[in-house]
Design a protein around this motif. Structure first.
Motif, short mmCIF file in Angstrom:
data_model
loop_
_atom_site.label_atom_id
_atom_site.label_comp_id
_atom_site.label_asym_id
_atom_site.label_seq_id
_atom_site.Cartn_x
_atom_site.Cartn_y
_atom_site.Cartn_z
N ASN A 108 0.85 -1.19 0.00
CA ASN A 108 0.00 0.00 0.00
C ASN A 108 0.88 1.24 0.00
N SER A 119 -5.86 1.82 -9.43
CA SER A 119 -5.43 1.17 -8.19
C SER A 119 -3.93 0.96 -8.25
N THR A 120 -3.29 0.89 -7.10
CA THR A 120 -1.85 0.66 -7.10
C THR A 120 -1.51 -0.72 -7.62
N SER A 121 -2.40 -1.68 -7.45
CA SER A 121 -2.14 -3.02 -7.98
C SER A 121 -2.10 -3.01 -9.51
N LYS A 149 -4.64 -8.63 -5.78
CA LYS A 149 -4.52 -7.81 -4.58
C LYS A 149 -5.11 -8.55 -3.39
N SER A 159 -10.69 -3.00 -8.71
CA SER A 159 -11.45 -2.88 -7.46
C SER A 159 -10.54 -2.86 -6.25
N ILE A 205 -8.69 -0.70 -5.41
CA ILE A 205 -8.66 0.65 -4.84
C ILE A 205 -9.59 0.75 -3.63
N GLU A 223 -7.49 0.17 -0.40
CA GLU A 223 -6.33 1.03 -0.18
C GLU A 223 -6.61 2.09 0.89
#
Length: 231
Positions: A93, A111-113, A127, A184, A186, A189
Motif C-alpha cells: 500500500n 489502483s496501485t495493484s 490484490k 477494485s 482501490i 487502499e
C-alpha cells in the motif's frame, strides 16, 4: 499452472512479511523469504517462524506464488522478466512515511495493484493481504468455521487466480471475500473504509458495497469519468 500453492515466496522481511511467513508455515506451506541484500541476514529470523531465507532469484525460481510485502515505491525494482507467468499477490500500500510523497502512487484513476501489474508484464497480479493491519492479522487468525472469524478481501482479473488466493487466505485463518477485478483493489487502499478493517465477511462485503457512495468512492468515480470498474 498449479491449482493450489505449495511453495510460497515472500519478498519483503519486515513485520508483515515475517508475520505472513509465520502463518503460512503454520498452515503447512513451504515458505521462502527474500529481502534486499544477503539472505544470511534474515536466516535466523525466518527459521524462527518456520520459513527459509533465500535470494529473490531463488524465491522466484522455487515458488508457485509470491507475496509482495515491500514498500510500494520499491515495486519497480522487481525483476519483471523473471516474474512472467507467476502468480503475484500484492500486499503493498502507498504510505507516504515509507514511500515519500509520490503523487503517481495516489492517483485515483488507477489502483496501485494496476500499476504493479503494468510493471510486471505477464505476471498474474492479485490484490490481497494488505488491507487489514498486521497486528490484527496476527491476533485474529482462526480455523475455518470458527465463530467470529474475520475476513480478508481479494481483487483480481482471473477467477482461477482469485480462487487460488482465496484458498491461501482461508488457510491463513480468514474468510476470503472477492472484491472484484484488479481495479477494485482501490477499495482496499488507504482512504477507503475497508482499509484497516477488522470485521467479518458480512460487514466487509457491506463496506465494499458502500464504497461508491463514500467520499473516496466519489473521488475515484469522478477521476475515472464516472465509470469506475469497482464491482
Amino acid at each position: 499452472m498449479a491449482s493450489r500453492i505449495r511453495t510460497l515466496g515472500i519478498i519483503g522481511a519486515g513485520r508483515l512479511g515475517t508475520l505472513l511467513a509465520k502463518l503460512s508455515s503454520a498452515a503447512g506451506y513451504d515458505v521462502r523469504v527474500a529481502a534486499s541484500g544477503d539472505p544470511a541476514r534474515i536466516a535466523r529470523a525466518m527459521a524462527a517462524v518456520g520459513a527459509s531465507a533465500a535470494s529473490v532469484d531463488a524465491v522466484l525460481a522455487a515458488a508457485d506464488a509470491v507475496i509482495l510485502a515491500l514498500p510500494l515505491s520499491s515495486f519497480r525494482s522487481l525483476p519483471a522478466d523473471r516474474m512472467r507467468g507467476l502468480l503475484v499477490i500484492d500486499a503493498m500500500n502507498y504510505w507516504w512515511g515509507a514511500d515519500g510523497i509520490r503523487p503517481e502512487l495516489d492517483d485515483p484513476r488507477s489502483s496501485t495493484s494496476e500499476l504493479v501489474q503494468r510493471h510486471l508484464v505477464g505476471a498474474r497480479v492479485v490484490k490481497a493481504l494488505g488491507h487489514m493491519g498486521y497486528h490484527d492479522v496476527e491476533d485474529e487468525a482462526r480455523p475455518s468455521g470458527a465463530a467470529g472469524r474475520k475476513a480478508i478481501a481479494i481483487a483480481g482479473d482471473d477467477p482461477d487466480d482469485v480462487a487460488i488466493v482465496a484458498d491461501l487466505v482461508d488457510d491463513l485463518g480468514f474468510d476470503p471475500v472477492v472484491a472484484g477485478e484488479l481495479a477494485s483493489g482501490i477499495m482496499l487502499e488507504p482512504g477507503a473504509e475497508a482499509f484497516g478493517a477488522d470485521v467479518d465477511a458480512t460487514e466487509l462485503r457491506a463496506m465494499l458495497e458502500r464504497f461508491p457512495d463514500s467520499q473516496r468512492g466519489i473521488v475515484v468515480a469522478r477521476a475515472r469519468g464516472g465509470s469506475a470498474r469497482l464491482a
